[in-house]
Motif scaffolding. Structure first.
Motif, mmCIF file in Angstrom:
data_model
loop_
_atom_site.group_PDB
_atom_site.id
_atom_site.type_symbol
_atom_site.label_atom_id
_atom_site.label_comp_id
_atom_site.label_asym_id
_atom_site.label_seq_id
_atom_site.Cartn_x
_atom_site.Cartn_y
_atom_site.Cartn_z
ATOM 1 N N PRO A 1 55.859 51.995 33.655
ATOM 2 C CA PRO A 1 56.325 53.190 34.380
ATOM 3 C C PRO A 1 57.216 52.829 35.561
ATOM 4 C CG PRO A 1 53.946 53.245 34.039
ATOM 5 C CD PRO A 1 54.413 51.895 33.599
ATOM 6 N N GLU A 2 58.244 53.660 35.755
ATOM 7 C CA GLU A 2 59.213 53.388 36.805
ATOM 8 C C GLU A 2 58.577 53.281 38.185
ATOM 9 O OE1 GLU A 2 62.965 55.757 37.521
ATOM 10 O OE2 GLU A 2 63.009 55.434 35.353
ATOM 11 N N GLY A 3 57.587 54.123 38.443
ATOM 12 C CA GLY A 3 56.926 54.095 39.748
ATOM 13 C C GLY A 3 56.333 52.728 40.038
ATOM 14 N N ARG B 1 64.012 38.236 32.405
ATOM 15 C CA ARG B 1 63.749 39.295 31.434
ATOM 16 C C ARG B 1 64.828 40.369 31.491
ATOM 17 N NH1 ARG B 1 58.788 38.802 33.602
ATOM 18 N NH2 ARG B 1 58.769 40.896 34.431
ATOM 19 N N LEU B 2 65.378 40.591 32.693
ATOM 20 C CA LEU B 2 66.473 41.543 32.850
ATOM 21 C C LEU B 2 67.654 41.080 31.992
ATOM 22 C CD1 LEU B 2 66.779 44.101 34.553
ATOM 23 C CD2 LEU B 2 67.827 42.714 36.320
ATOM 24 N N ASP B 3 67.948 39.765 32.047
ATOM 25 C CA ASP B 3 69.018 39.190 31.239
ATOM 26 C C ASP B 3 68.758 39.371 29.755
ATOM 27 O OD1 ASP B 3 70.626 38.350 33.241
ATOM 28 O OD2 ASP B 3 69.998 36.261 33.214
ATOM 29 N N GLU B 4 67.507 39.172 29.369
ATOM 30 C CA GLU B 4 67.167 39.216 27.945
ATOM 31 C C GLU B 4 67.002 40.639 27.444
ATOM 32 O OE1 GLU B 4 63.614 36.981 28.137
ATOM 33 O OE2 GLU B 4 64.590 35.025 27.943
ATOM 34 N N GLY B 5 67.005 41.585 28.361
ATOM 35 C CA GLY B 5 66.859 42.978 27.966
ATOM 36 C C GLY B 5 65.423 43.408 27.750
ATOM 37 N N SER C 1 55.233 42.414 35.426
ATOM 38 C CA SER C 1 55.599 42.089 34.058
ATOM 39 C C SER C 1 54.658 42.739 33.053
ATOM 40 C CB SER C 1 55.594 40.575 33.864
ATOM 41 O OG SER C 1 54.386 40.023 34.342
ATOM 42 N N ARG C 2 53.668 43.485 33.564
ATOM 43 C CA ARG C 2 52.741 44.159 32.665
ATOM 44 C C ARG C 2 52.469 45.564 33.165
ATOM 45 N NH1 ARG C 2 51.215 39.024 32.904
ATOM 46 N NH2 ARG C 2 51.149 37.935 30.932
ATOM 47 N N CYS C 3 52.076 46.444 32.246
ATOM 48 C CA CYS C 3 51.687 47.779 32.661
ATOM 49 C C CYS C 3 50.349 47.685 33.405
ATOM 50 C CB CYS C 3 51.585 48.707 31.452
ATOM 51 S SG CYS C 3 50.229 48.325 30.337
ATOM 52 N N VAL C 4 49.990 48.757 34.096
ATOM 53 C CA VAL C 4 48.797 48.738 34.932
ATOM 54 C C VAL C 4 47.554 48.371 34.112
ATOM 55 C CG1 VAL C 4 47.359 50.112 36.481
ATOM 56 C CG2 VAL C 4 49.822 50.461 36.436
ATOM 57 N N GLN C 5 47.446 48.950 32.925
ATOM 58 C CA GLN C 5 46.259 48.714 32.100
ATOM 59 C C GLN C 5 46.121 47.241 31.704
ATOM 60 O OE1 GLN C 5 48.377 51.179 31.812
ATOM 61 N NE2 GLN C 5 47.444 53.061 31.048
ATOM 62 N N CYS C 6 47.213 46.643 31.235
ATOM 63 C CA CYS C 6 47.143 45.252 30.779
ATOM 64 C C CYS C 6 46.913 44.316 31.970
ATOM 65 C CB CYS C 6 48.420 44.858 30.046
ATOM 66 S SG CYS C 6 48.593 45.696 28.452
ATOM 67 N N GLN C 7 47.545 44.626 33.103
ATOM 68 C CA GLN C 7 47.335 43.803 34.291
ATOM 69 C C GLN C 7 45.859 43.857 34.702
ATOM 70 O OE1 GLN C 7 49.939 41.952 35.767
ATOM 71 N NE2 GLN C 7 48.160 40.945 36.646
ATOM 72 N N TYR D 1 63.235 43.433 30.292
ATOM 73 C CA TYR D 1 62.688 43.861 31.575
ATOM 74 C C TYR D 1 62.221 45.315 31.494
ATOM 75 C CZ TYR D 1 62.308 44.986 36.495
ATOM 76 O OH TYR D 1 61.837 45.393 37.707
ATOM 77 N N GLY D 2 61.102 45.593 32.160
ATOM 78 C CA GLY D 2 60.603 46.961 32.158
ATOM 79 C C GLY D 2 59.635 47.216 31.018
ATOM 80 N N ARG D 3 59.423 46.208 30.171
ATOM 81 C CA ARG D 3 58.432 46.348 29.106
ATOM 82 C C ARG D 3 57.251 45.436 29.395
ATOM 83 N NH1 ARG D 3 59.478 49.292 24.918
ATOM 84 N NH2 ARG D 3 61.615 50.001 24.660
#
Ligand code: ZN
Length: 98
Positions: A74-76, A57-61, A85-91, A63-65
């Protein structure tokens, strides 16, 4: 991080004695050495797959979404779990569904 995982996977696959020595300190009472090695290999393999897909995902741009809602993770959270690969809520939603 990936290098560490590859190394532990190699150890777990190739050298049962090393596994026994490594895990002697925190020996799970009921698990045989083979069971414990399998469990550790399983965890390490899954973690490696998560890291590999994060790198992709980093390669594909992307990453972080979040994979589910597309919002920025969130960076933390990325610092704590770089392979997340998911935000806290979706996870949390996914884990509830299981
Ligand atoms: Zn999300």
């Amino acid at each position: 991080m990936l290098g560490d995982l590859e190394r532990s996977i190699a150890v777990l696959r190739g050298d049962p004695v090393a596994v026994r020595e490594r895990s002697a300190a925190d020996a799970g009472a009921d698990l045989t050495d083979a069971d414990r090695a399998r469990a550790m290999l399983d965890v390490a393999t899954r973690q490696r797959n998560a890291v590999l897909s994060a790198l992709k995902r980093l390669d594909e741009g992307s990453y972080g979404r979040c994979l589910d809602c597309g919002r920025t993770v969130p960076e933390g959270r990325l610092e704590a779990r770089p392979e997340a690969s998911r935000c806290v809520q979706c996870q949390a939603k996914r884990e509830r569904r299981r």
